[in-house]
Write a protein that holds these residues in place. Structure first.
Motif, PDB file in Angstrom:
ATOM      1  N   UNK A 234      -0.489  36.633  58.666  1.00 20.23           N
ATOM      2  CA  UNK A 234      -1.445  36.224  58.071  1.00 20.23           C
ATOM      3  C   UNK A 234      -2.061  37.651  56.730  1.00 20.23           C
ATOM      4  N   UNK A 235      -1.782  38.943  57.421  1.00 22.27           N
ATOM      5  CA  UNK A 235      -2.323  39.763  56.728  1.00 22.27           C
ATOM      6  C   UNK A 235      -1.072  40.815  56.082  1.00 22.27           C
ATOM      7  N   UNK A 236      -1.155  41.574  54.367  1.00 25.55           N
ATOM      8  CA  UNK A 236      -0.001  42.290  53.916  1.00 25.55           C
ATOM      9  C   UNK A 236       0.194  43.045  54.663  1.00 25.55           C
ATOM     10  N   UNK A 237       0.918  43.846  55.574  1.00 24.57           N
ATOM     11  CA  UNK A 237       0.388  45.268  56.568  1.00 24.57           C
ATOM     12  C   UNK A 237       1.006  46.324  55.209  1.00 24.57           C
ATOM     13  N   UNK A 238       1.020  46.558  53.979  1.00 22.54           N
ATOM     14  CA  UNK A 238       1.593  47.622  53.208  1.00 22.54           C
ATOM     15  C   UNK A 238      -0.365  47.260  52.958  1.00 22.54           C
TER      16      UNK A 238
END
Length: 389
Positions: A234-238
């Motif tokens: 759900x979250x874009x890590x970069x």
């Protein structure tokens, strides 16, 4: 006797719901009627011809090929809400960990264990670096007000936080679970702008993958803390790392560690403990067992992720249940087959979900041509599976 295959170790509490006289349960079962699975990957597994149901002892089902199974006439169930309290409790811990740097402080204390009598003085000198705000009076934004999100929202109010929630698809049942003091916002942007803490509780779908990204972080209240106990994707890590580096986020608490996040400043990685309680594991197995039992005995479907829910009682005389494509004229073809044998339909249910549909026919008459009827219905191009009682 029905046969159940388990692909992971499950709580023995299933014995209370799948009786030994009616069910044989094993991790090495051949030709099973149903499968109970937790985290085992089924995507490369060839489904046995005997299989009619799969129950995921948990809410997520990314490890199951739901469409592939649907087209084989296999109903896939999950157990939403069974681990809700366990995840809620971890969310409370996440809020505390994301406020004061408790994790960093504990790690620091471990590093001074050899300082003998100097430890108390060192603690007093060094503790300021781990201080942080209290939760009381801060605003918690809860994205997704389902079984878990509703409990997290209520827990926030219990800790004297101001709580706002956003969920355009909230059900009536989950709405009733919410405290009256929890505010509703019209859109995600309004929630982001108000919240000191944001806790996300939505399923992973095409529409939600990477929903917390650079654009969203730019709109969040500066210095907010993000909690993700739902799905790592759900979250874009970069993007979250850049937001932390730039001070747009204060901390990111996630239950889904990966090499990209571990050890990075501002990131607190929890080793996927959301449902890791004995109570949660029991609850999931109880729900999965009940769903399988109801479906095998009566055809009743509850909490399916590929076919429509369909609550049924026990058949009074004879019942035929058909899993099929959601296209015109299927019901006409099914009833036409019955009419050839002059069989009266006492009750009929037809429900659909996306591409798939479920038709249940209760029959008045005894019929000597049961196998022939099932074979004719199964032979229809639009039919995926037929069961009879």
């Amino acid at each position: 006797m029905y046969k159940i295959l388990t692909l992971n170790a499950i709580s023995p509490i299933y014995h209370d719901y799948l009786s030994d006289s009616d069910y044989e349960v094993s991790s090495s079962m051949e030709n099973p009627d149903a499968i109970i699975v937790r985290s085992a990957d089924m995507h490369n597994m060839e489904a046995p011809a005997s299989l009619v149901a799969v129950a995921r002892a948990g809410a997520g089902y990314n490890n199951i090929p739901v469409d592939k199974l649907a087209q084989k006439g296999v109903v896939v169930f999950n157990t939403p809400g069974a681990n809700a309290n366990a995840v809620k409790e971890l969310a409370v811990a996440g809020l505390l960990l994301g406020s004061r740097d408790i994790a960093g402080g504990i790690q620091w204390v471990e590093g001074i264990k050899d300082q003998g009598d100097q430890v108390p003085a060192l603690v007093e000198k060094g503790k300021k670096q781990f201080s942080g705000p209290e939760l009381k009076g801060k605003t918690l934004g809860v994205v997704g007000l389902g079984a878990v999100g509703a409990l997290v929202a209520n827990a926030g109010r219990a800790m004297d936080m101001e709580v706002v929630g956003y969920d355009p698809y909230i059900s009536v049942d989950h709405a009733w679970m919410l405290s009256r003091s929890i505010g509703r916002v019209k859109n995600l942007l309004e929630l982001l702008q108000k919240s000191d803490y944001v806790s996300v509780h939505v399923p992973l779908m095409k529409e939600t993958r990477g929903m917390f990204n650079e654009e969203v972080f730019a709109r969040m209240k500066p210095g907010a803390t993000l909690l993700n106990l739902s799905r790592g994707e759900l979250v874009a890590n970069q993007d979250v790392l850049e937001a932390l580096e730039q001070g747009k986020l204060r901390r990111y608490v996630t239950d889904f560690p990966c090499a990209e996040l571990i050890g990075r400043k501002g990131v607190i990685c929890i080793p996927h403990l959301g449902a890791s309680t004995p109570e949660s594991e029991d609850n999931c197995v109880v729900m999965a067992s009940r769903q399988i039992d109801a479906y095998l005995r009566t055809g009743s479907i509850r909490n399916s992720v590929n076919y429509p829910n369909c609550e049924l009682g026990a058949p009074e005389k004879h019942r035929i249940a058909v899993l099929h494509q959601n296209v015109p004229n299927v019901v006409t073809a099914l009833t036409g087959i019955l009419s050839q044998y002059h069989i009266n339909i006492s009750a009929m249910v037809n429900k659909s979900r996306g591409e798939y549909a479920y038709t249940v026919l209760d029959l008045d008459d005894t019929f000597a041509h049961k196998l022939e009827i099932v074979e004719q219905m199964s032979a229809l191009d639009t039919v995926y599976g037929v069961r009879s009682w």
